[in-house]
Design a protein around this motif. Structure first.
Motif, PDB file in Angstrom:
ATOM      1  N   ALA A 509      24.560   9.208  -0.497  1.00 48.77           N
ATOM      2  CA  ALA A 509      22.910   8.779  -0.963  1.00 48.77           C
ATOM      3  C   ALA A 509      23.736   7.063  -0.480  1.00 48.77           C
ATOM      4  N   GLU A 510      25.186   6.169  -0.762  1.00 49.91           N
ATOM      5  CA  GLU A 510      25.778   6.489  -0.745  1.00 49.91           C
ATOM      6  C   GLU A 510      25.167   5.222   0.149  1.00 49.91           C
ATOM      7  N   GLY A 511      25.467   6.135   1.799  1.00 48.06           N
ATOM      8  CA  GLY A 511      25.701   5.602   3.304  1.00 48.06           C
ATOM      9  C   GLY A 511      24.171   5.774   3.898  1.00 48.06           C
ATOM     10  N   LYS A 512      23.151   5.465   2.254  1.00 47.54           N
ATOM     11  CA  LYS A 512      21.792   5.383   2.976  1.00 47.54           C
ATOM     12  C   LYS A 512      21.356   7.115   3.752  1.00 47.54           C
ATOM     13  N   ASP A 513      20.843   8.427   2.892  1.00 49.12           N
ATOM     14  CA  ASP A 513      20.962   9.106   3.731  1.00 49.12           C
ATOM     15  C   ASP A 513      19.776   9.240   2.967  1.00 49.12           C
ATOM     16  N   ALA A 514      18.244   9.674   3.440  1.00 52.98           N
ATOM     17  CA  ALA A 514      16.988  10.171   2.695  1.00 52.98           C
ATOM     18  C   ALA A 514      16.589  11.101   1.586  1.00 52.98           C
ATOM     19  N   ASN A 515      17.440  12.195   2.454  1.00 52.28           N
ATOM     20  CA  ASN A 515      17.190  13.847   1.915  1.00 52.28           C
ATOM     21  C   ASN A 515      18.589  13.288   1.059  1.00 52.28           C
ATOM     22  N   ALA A 516      20.078  12.671   0.896  1.00 53.11           N
ATOM     23  CA  ALA A 516      20.186  12.635  -0.136  1.00 53.11           C
ATOM     24  C   ALA A 516      19.501  11.662  -1.030  1.00 53.11           C
ATOM     25  N   GLU A 517      18.854  10.704  -1.181  1.00 52.74           N
ATOM     26  CA  GLU A 517      18.326  10.091  -1.645  1.00 52.74           C
ATOM     27  C   GLU A 517      17.087  10.640  -2.881  1.00 52.74           C
ATOM     28  N   ALA A 518      16.783  10.791  -2.437  1.00 59.60           N
ATOM     29  CA  ALA A 518      15.601  11.803  -3.028  1.00 59.60           C
ATOM     30  C   ALA A 518      16.328  13.137  -3.520  1.00 59.60           C
ATOM     31  N   ASN A 519      17.221  13.971  -3.396  1.00 60.66           N
ATOM     32  CA  ASN A 519      17.533  14.409  -3.734  1.00 60.66           C
ATOM     33  C   ASN A 519      18.235  14.491  -5.553  1.00 60.66           C
ATOM     34  N   LEU A 520      19.251  13.103  -5.762  1.00 62.80           N
ATOM     35  CA  LEU A 520      19.683  12.657  -5.971  1.00 62.80           C
ATOM     36  C   LEU A 520      18.574  12.159  -6.904  1.00 62.80           C
ATOM     37  N   ALA A 521      17.451  11.752  -7.109  1.00 59.88           N
ATOM     38  CA  ALA A 521      16.192  10.926  -7.380  1.00 59.88           C
ATOM     39  C   ALA A 521      15.837  11.936  -8.919  1.00 59.88           C
ATOM     40  N   ILE A 522      15.670  13.245  -7.733  1.00 56.79           N
ATOM     41  CA  ILE A 522      15.168  14.807  -8.466  1.00 56.79           C
ATOM     42  C   ILE A 522      16.075  14.640  -9.751  1.00 56.79           C
ATOM     43  N   ALA A 523      17.569  14.661  -9.533  1.00 60.62           N
ATOM     44  CA  ALA A 523      18.619  14.877 -10.543  1.00 60.62           C
ATOM     45  C   ALA A 523      18.740  13.922 -11.788  1.00 60.62           C
ATOM     46  N   TYR A 524      17.928  12.294 -10.812  1.00 65.16           N
ATOM     47  CA  TYR A 524      17.968  11.480 -12.525  1.00 65.16           C
ATOM     48  C   TYR A 524      16.894  11.927 -13.035  1.00 65.16           C
TER      49      TYR A 524
END
Length: 607
Positions: A509-524
């Motif tokens: 997510a820190e590397g701006k991977d959109a899939n990772a950002e979306a998955n972390l958004a759901i987790a938070y």
């Protein structure tokens, strides 16, 4: 069955209930809830419904992966009626797949044919193809998962036939909306055709890395070749060498976005110009010898582009098992009959057995890896006073690889992978990608991870996939970090480790991977997967993901506007727009939410 979702058990649904059945039950239950006063009850029902839909879609996916979309021959030289009346037509394939005339494959075929017919009626409007494609995605028949998957595969097959009049920027628009550019593993699961599309997208990405000035010049040339078959004599003399360079660098992508037929005409005229120019000169032996070597070099580079385009078409048509299609333009006889062992033109080899047989010279063995790699590059490109000679390039690159040059190993893998100057050989490509990956070459590490993850050629090894993803992840590649996080989260190929999964997901997510950002958004948002609930962080991550057109990020952000989370005011218009954007990327949950919202009120996103 104990693994059935709670929604199935509570409402006594059969294990083979489909999406429509689940939706009907959900709609009945929804009527029993006052959504304005019983928000908790509504949310419980909604969560149960989404869990049930996800389970059904997973089961459908197992079936859909086996669906083989019928070959769609809609080349520029054929009418839609021609395609329908082929000896083994796409419609017949669809009927063979199902006795039901309304099978997903048959419906998808009808949608594709109607779209292409319409595109060809608007040849003078370049932007129309992309707009028509986006309109087609709104077809309610594509809501059915198997129909949507068959439609996607047919579009892929159509694109693999190369650019055709009426296509406009269909390749780029389809790549964006199907998520091919950000989710390459989906393409790898399609086998050879998916691999070729993935190669084209990689070449496009490399093209986009060039400076704006270089991109503008090369793009203008490709667009001129797309629309103009007979440019001026002077224009060809000046610009065709650049076209040869483009074909050399981007052999797959170039024929996906420009006209192969026109480029063939350009080549024939350019060769004639070169021949006429040579006959006007005095027959100086030195000058004549130099020029006679240049012409085969140009021919070989152009032959590469044509060869790759023909390979794409033959893959679709199955020409390896069928008689040649007379509609497919062949390479001129003078090129087809060219001796592959000709010592004057060693720029392209169709028989790889000749390669690697050259005895190594002592003075070459004394050179360092970097110098060997450089000499190989000069022989391959014909620069620095060298005549293009692929065998010599391989000779030097192999020695450079043995001395530790990861770049040389990657170059060897690449030429075998795409058939650039050699006969295409995926076994050799795998060998050199593997070596380059172990030597630390980042692109090769990612490709090897994808190779073992995607069950390509019936082979899957998640342990090796994890190994190569980790090599690339440790170098900071966000896509590899995301894939490694998934493997640790699911325990695929590695021992399940939620803590490591979270670390790698955060890094991605820190590397701006959109899939990772979306998955972390759901987790938070839900306070799960090892993080505390934090709506503000969820909002930030979902916004970043949505900005990259990630459908999951768009859906999560829409959900937050719908509910007024993260200190945001309830904004149903924004929610509808975001759900619509995610739905356009075939996110089923977003489609369901959009339908639900639009039944109450027509927002802009409902159009």
């Amino acid at each position: 069955m104990s693994n059935l979702p709670g929604f199935f058990l509570e409402h006594d649904l059969d294990v083979d209930a489909d999406e429509r059945t689940v939706k009907r039950v959900y709609a009945k239950q929804l009527k029993l809830i006052d959504q304005e006063t019983d928000l908790e009850g509504f949310q419980e029902l909604r969560d149960a419904f989404e869990e049930a839909m996800a389970w059904v879609q997973y089961q459908r996916q197992q079936i859909a992966e086996k669906v083989q979309a019928p070959d769609v021959d809609l080349s520029a030289g054929a009418t839609v009626q021609d395609a329908v009346t082929q000896e083994t037509s796409a419609a017949e394939h669809a009927q063979a797949a199902s006795d039901d005339a309304n099978s997903p494959e048959a419906i998808a075929y009808q949608i594709v044919v109607a779209m292409i017919e319409d595109m060809r009626r608007h040849l003078d409007t370049p932007a129309y193809a992309g707009e028509r494609f986006l309109q087609t995605l709104d077809d309610e028949r594509l809501i059915h998962m198997e129909t949507g998957l068959a439609f996607e595969q047919m579009i892929a097959q159509y694109l693999l036939q190369g650019w055709q009049p009426g296509n406009g920027e269909l390749f780029d628009v389809a790549g964006d909306h199907f998520g091919w550019k950000t989710d390459s593993k989906r393409l790898l699961n399609w086998g050879e055709g998916g691999h070729i599309l993935g190669r084209a997208l990689l070449e496009q990405a490399e093209f986009n890395k060039k400076s704006e000035a270089i991109r503008e010049g090369q793009w203008a040339l490709l667009m001129k070749a797309r629309h103009e078959s007979e440019p001026a004599h002077y224009y060809l003399s000046v610009h065709f060498p650049l076209m040869l360079r483009i074909l050399d660098l981007y052999p797959v992508w170039a024929v996906m976005i420009s006209s192969r037929n026109n480029i063939e005409v350009w080549y024939a005229r350019y060769e004639a110009i070169q021949h006429d120019a040579s006959t006007e000169k005095e027959q100086s032996s030195l000058q004549d010898s130099r020029e006679n070597k240049e012409i085969p070099y140009f021919r070989a580079k152009f032959t590469l582009g044509v060869f790759f385009c023909l390979f794409l078409i033959s893959w679709i048509a199955g020409l390896g098992d069928k008689k040649p299609d007379p509609a497919v333009r062949s390479i001129p006889p003078s090129q087809n009959t060219q001796n592959t062992q000709n010592t004057q033109d060693q720029s392209t080899y169709r028989d790889n057995s000749y390669l690697g047989t050259v005895e190594r010279k002592q003075e070459d063995l004394l050179l360092n890896a970097e110098r060997l790699k450089e000499i190989g590059e000069n022989y391959f490109s014909g620069h620095a006073g060298k005549t293009r000679n692929v065998a010599e390039a391989i000779y030097f690159w192999e020695m450079a690889s043995e001395k530790g040059s990861a770049d040389a190993s990657y170059q060897l893998a690449w030429i075998y992978d795409v058939g650039n100057g050699v006969e295409r050989d995926l076994t050799q490509a795998y060998k050199w990608y593997s070596k380059a990956a172990e030597q630390g070459e980042l692109r090769s590490q990612l490709m090897m991870g994808n190779y073992y993850y995607a069950t390509r050629n019936g082979h899957q090894d998640l342990g090796k996939a994890a190994h190569f993803y980790e090599l690339a992840a440790k170098k900071g590649h966000a896509g590899a970090q995301f894939m490694l996080a998934i493997l640790y989260d699911k325990g695929l190929g590695v021992e399940r480790n939620p803590e490591k999964a979270l670390v790698w997901m955060q890094a991605a997510a820190e590397g701006k991977d959109a899939n990772a950002e979306a998955n972390l958004a759901i987790a938070y948002l839900n306070g799960e997967d090892g993080v505390r609930k934090d709506e503000l962080k969820a909002y930030d991550l979902a916004s970043r993901s949505a900005a990259q057109n990630n459908p999951i990020g768009q859906r999560v952000l829409a959900q937050m506007y719908e509910r007024g989370l993260a200190k945001q005011a309830v904004d149903m218009a924004k929610a509808a727009t975001l759900y619509a954007e995610a739905a356009a990327h075939h996110d089923q949950k977003a489609k369901d939410k959009l339908l639900q919202i639009c039944k109450k009120k027509k927002y802009a996103g409902c159009a």
